[in-house]
Design an enzyme around this catalytic site. Structure first.
Site, PDB file in Angstrom:
ATOM      1  CG  HIS A 208      -2.011  21.479  13.545  1.00 47.88           C
ATOM      2  ND1 HIS A 208      -2.205  21.507  14.934  1.00 47.88           N
ATOM      3  CD2 HIS A 208      -1.189  21.355  13.134  1.00 47.88           C
ATOM      4  CE1 HIS A 208      -2.014  23.036  14.798  1.00 47.88           C
ATOM      5  NE2 HIS A 208      -0.902  23.401  13.932  1.00 47.88           N
ATOM      6  CB  CYS A 241       3.959  30.726   8.976  1.00 45.90           C
ATOM      7  SG  CYS A 241       4.217  29.298   8.163  1.00 45.90           S
ATOM      8  CG  ASN A 250      -4.608  26.648  12.791  1.00 45.80           C
ATOM      9  OD1 ASN A 250      -4.178  25.236  12.820  1.00 45.80           O
ATOM     10  ND2 ASN A 250      -3.607  27.101  13.076  1.00 45.80           N
TER      11      ASN A 250
HETATM   12 ZN    ZN Z   1      -0.452  25.156  12.972  1.00 44.26          ZN
END
Ligand code: ZN
Ligand code: COA
Length: 312
Positions: A208, A241, A250
């Protein structure tokens, strides 16, 4: 890995959870469901559809039950994130196929995220594993800040492996190694992937990768070369965040699909449909998204012109 499987890459879509939770405005439930439908139509087979968390902590996810009620079932594994037993119960009652639990690799980040020390979270997890076993649903254990912590700095791989071991002993069937605030570089990624796979050769894992420092695609490539075949990505590159929109996205799903498919990997995702979905997401959110392929289009000039209205 069989040769045919070596070219298959699995994408776990996280925009509906990681992305919508970080967007400053609440995304209306019907728009969330619309995007989720487009993702599934493009070929996404597993996603973090929402999260069952405290609405005081993350108000953007307060419609988790309605989202789960409205999304197509069957073709895609719906894996909401849950921070505690209450969330796990709610998620399973609302049709979750799988649960994602999360612990940070440092106390500082875990306290900020779920108001527990790592040791407290590990204890709390046992009840979630027991419930999931009772309901016969798999649990995926996410390890946040596995490549570095914005509060405590370096995180040792051994600490990550200790927590992964606790997850696996508790009953997690797979693990997410998360670079939550984009602190990884390819060297660190390769070391982690090699260390993880030598310790836990039978355990599926996903990477991730956030792009806070511009290294996420390089990290994905390094992981791929080291043998990783599952990645978390988010449509349009959203995520990060809460309250820091776009600072910490991402990897964009459509950028990853573009690159991997052109390199001869099989993601099972339709590039044109995923680009169209990203281009639909932009007006829904009302802001420019970090994804690049949604702006430049596929390699085919006619398709790029038709989809993105450009020739460059
Ligand atoms: Zn994340
Ligand atoms: N779903 C819905 N409501 C929940 C909940 C859940 N999973 N867990 C707790 N709540 C509610 C409680 O019922 C309580 O409500 P009340 O004030 O009306 O009585 C309130 O939230 C506080 O509960 P408490 O158990 O004391 O939690 P907390 O304040 O210590 O917060 C978490 C801990 C884990 C619930 C909270 O920090 C959280 O949801 N964090 C999620 C973080 C996240 O999603 N980060 C991004 C992904 S990694």
């Amino acid at each position: 890995m069989k040769p045919a499987d070596a070219r298959k890459v699995k994408i776990r879509e996280v925009a509906p959870r990681d992305g919508f939770q970080s967007w400053p405005d609440f995304v209306p439930t019907d728009r969330k469901i619309e995007v989720i439908r487009l993702l599934i139509e493009a070929g996404i087979t597993e996603m973090e559809t929402t999260s069952f968390v405290s609405p005081k902590a993350i108000p953007q996810m307060r419609d988790a039950a309605e989202v789960m009620a409205g999304v197509p079932k069957g073709g895609c594994l719906h894996s909401p994130l849950v921070p505690n037993l209450k969330g796990a119960q709610l998620a399973l009652d609302h049709g979750a196929d799988k649960l994602v639990v999360v612990i940070s690799a440092t106390d500082a980040h875990n306290l900020a995220n779920v108001r527990r020390t790592v040791a407290e979270s590990l204890t709390d997890l046992q009840a979630i594993f027991a419930l999931a076993r009772e309901r016969d649903k798999p649990v995926m254990g996410a390890l946040a800040v596995a490549f570095g912590c914005p509060y405590q700095g370096d995180v040792s791989d051994d600490e990550v492996f200790r927590l992964a071991d606790a997850y696996i002993n508790g009953g997690a069937s797979s693990v997410i190694l998360a670079d939550t605030t984009g602190m990884a570089t390819p060297t660190r990624i390769v070391k982690m992937v090699k260390g993880f796979t030598s310790r836990f050769p039978e355990i599926p894992y996903s990477l991730h990768l956030h792009n806070n420092r511009g290294t996420a695609m390089a990290n994905l490539y390094a992981a791929l070369e080291a043998g990783a075949r599952t990645f978390d990505t988010a449509l349009g590159g959203i995520g990060g965040c809460p309250n820091v929109p776009l600072a910490a996205g991402n990897l964009p799903t459509e950028d990853v699909v573009f690159m991997l498919e052109d390199m001869g990997y099989d993601t099972g995702i339709d590039l044109l449909k995923i680009i169209a979905a990203a281009r639909r997401l932009e007006p829904i959110l009302g802001g420019t998204l970090p994804g690049q392929v949604m702006k430049s289009g596929p390699r085919d000039p006619q398709l790029a012109a038709a989809l993105c209205g450009i020739n460059h």
